[in-house]
Design an enzyme around this catalytic site. Structure first.
Site, PDB file in Angstrom:
ATOM      1  NE  ARG A  50       7.903   5.664   1.524  1.00  9.33           N
ATOM      2  CZ  ARG A  50       7.558   6.827   0.992  1.00  9.33           C
ATOM      3  NH1 ARG A  50       8.352   7.869   1.027  1.00  9.33           N
ATOM      4  NH2 ARG A  50       6.381   6.954   0.403  1.00  9.33           N
ATOM      5  N   GLY A  58       0.869  -1.185   0.000  1.00 13.65           N
ATOM      6  CA  GLY A  58       0.000   0.000   0.000  1.00 13.65           C
ATOM      7  C   GLY A  58       0.890   1.213   0.000  1.00 13.65           C
ATOM      8  CD  GLU A  59       2.875   5.830   0.302  1.00 10.02           C
ATOM      9  OE1 GLU A  59       3.146   5.499  -0.863  1.00 10.02           O
ATOM     10  OE2 GLU A  59       3.749   6.145   1.135  1.00 10.02           O
ATOM     11  CB  SER A  60       5.217   2.721   4.124  1.00  8.98           C
ATOM     12  OG  SER A  60       5.966   3.650   3.365  1.00  8.98           O
ATOM     13  CB  ILE A  63       3.706  -2.258  -7.404  1.00 10.38           C
ATOM     14  CG1 ILE A  63       3.274  -3.476  -8.233  1.00 10.38           C
ATOM     15  CG2 ILE A  63       2.848  -1.038  -7.742  1.00 10.38           C
ATOM     16  CD1 ILE A  63       1.963  -4.093  -7.781  1.00 10.38           C
ATOM     17  NE  ARG A  64       2.867   3.212  -6.329  1.00  7.34           N
ATOM     18  CZ  ARG A  64       2.381   3.192  -5.107  1.00  7.34           C
ATOM     19  NH1 ARG A  64       2.922   3.920  -4.169  1.00  7.34           N
ATOM     20  NH2 ARG A  64       1.341   2.464  -4.820  1.00  7.34           N
ATOM     21  CD  GLU A  97       0.514  -9.002  -1.845  1.00  8.19           C
ATOM     22  OE1 GLU A  97       1.527  -9.700  -1.695  1.00  8.19           O
ATOM     23  OE2 GLU A  97       0.543  -7.763  -1.925  1.00  8.19           O
ATOM     24  CG  HIS A 157       2.928  -6.533  -4.140  1.00 13.80           C
ATOM     25  ND1 HIS A 157       2.166  -6.011  -3.119  1.00 13.80           N
ATOM     26  CD2 HIS A 157       3.675  -5.525  -4.610  1.00 13.80           C
ATOM     27  CE1 HIS A 157       2.447  -4.728  -2.978  1.00 13.80           C
ATOM     28  NE2 HIS A 157       3.356  -4.408  -3.867  1.00 13.80           N
ATOM     29  CB  CYS A 180       5.388  -3.753  -1.178  1.00 16.32           C
ATOM     30  SG  CYS A 180       5.910  -2.465  -2.309  1.00 16.32           S
TER      31      CYS A 180
HETATM   32  N1  GLN Z   1       5.953   3.002  -2.372  1.00 14.19           N
HETATM   33  C1  GLN Z   1       5.098   2.499  -1.347  1.00 14.19           C
HETATM   34  C2  GLN Z   1       5.502   3.015   0.020  1.00 14.19           C
HETATM   35  O1  GLN Z   1       6.392   3.749   0.170  1.00 14.19           O
HETATM   36  C3  GLN Z   1       5.053   0.989  -1.346  1.00 14.19           C
HETATM   37  C4  GLN Z   1       4.383   0.459  -2.583  1.00 14.19           C
HETATM   38  C5  GLN Z   1       3.686  -0.860  -2.419  1.00 14.19           C
HETATM   39  O2  GLN Z   1       3.399  -1.307  -1.297  1.00 14.19           O
HETATM   40  N2  GLN Z   1       3.317  -1.456  -3.524  1.00 14.19           N
HETATM   41  O3  GLN Z   1       4.899   2.657   0.982  1.00 14.19           O
END
Ligand code: GLN
Length: 213
Positions: free
Chosen positions: A125, A64-66, A154-155, A193, A191, A96
């Site tokens: 990150r 997600g987004e930390s 993914i990112r 999952e 990921h 992630c």
């Molecule tokens: N870039 C996201 C972060 O800094 C992580 C991306 C992801 O969980 N797919 O949290």
């Protein structure tokens, strides 16, 4: 993000019926983790409140987004009890953003960004660039068997420093570390999952079962 299960057959269930696996459900792809864990025979609890930590034997922290996860965890009063639970040995698997939350050191974090810590690593990150830098590759991960792991990034973060307490599990061709473990903790930059890859969850459930004995 496309969510696709390609139907790899789960390995045989190892989870005794009494055990409960939490999935941190503040933000991110927690539903996909819950689905994989249920397919492996686990009882799953979505965790959003501190008191829900009392009933679980292990926890998955999703992608997600930390920085958002950090803010929500602090707002809901989850951050401190979860840190304490990790210190006390709660098995936790982070993917992630979840890996970022488990790192003792976060590089390129947002202003004031905090994690739960536990893994003796420094994680950077967005180490592969912006969303368009997302990619897929096959990884050899001996701990999971001979068949390569198809990994979707993914990112994604990379593990820039693996401290003495942690062990690298997966390394990219360019030498960068993208999966680690340390005692009851497991983390991947990618990921499993969302690709039908069950072996990491299975590996985590084995830690959880062993810790619950
Ligand atoms: N870039 C996201 C972060 O800094 C992580 C991306 C992801 O969980 N797919 O949290």
């Amino acid at each position: 993000m496309a969510i696709l299960f390609v139907g790899t057959r789960p390995a045989e269930t190892v989870v005794p019926p009494g055990l409960r696996v939490g999935v941190l459900a503040l933000q991110g792809d927690f539903r996909e983790h819950a689905q994989v864990l249920r397919k492996l025979g686990a009882n799953v609890d979505l965790v959003r409140r501190p008191e829900e930590l009392d009933h679980i034997d292990g926890l998955v922290i999703p992608g997600g987004e930390s920085s958002v996860m950090d803010k929500l965890a602090r707002t809901f009063g989850l951050a401190e009890p979860l840190k304490a639970a990790i210190r006390a040995g709660l098995p936790v698997y982070g993917t992630c953003a979840g890996l970022i939350m488990l790192a003792d050191t976060i590089l390129d974090g947002m202003n004031g960004q905090q994690g739960f810590g536990g893994l003796d690593i420094a994680v950077r990150r967005n180490a592969f660039g912006s969303q368009t830098a997302s990619f897929e590759t096959d990884l050899d991960i001996p701990a999971l068997g001979a068949e390569p792991v198809h990994a979707v990034f993914i990112r994604a973060p990379v593990v820039e420093t693996v401290g003495a307490g942690a062990t690298a599990l997966a390394i990219l061709d360019d030498g960068r570390c993208v999966a680690v473990e340390q005692g009851n903790l497991l983390g991947t930059s990618f990921h499993p999952e969302i690709t039908g890859e069950y072996r990491f969850h299975q590996y985590f459930l084995q830690k959880l079962v062993a810790a619950a004995r």
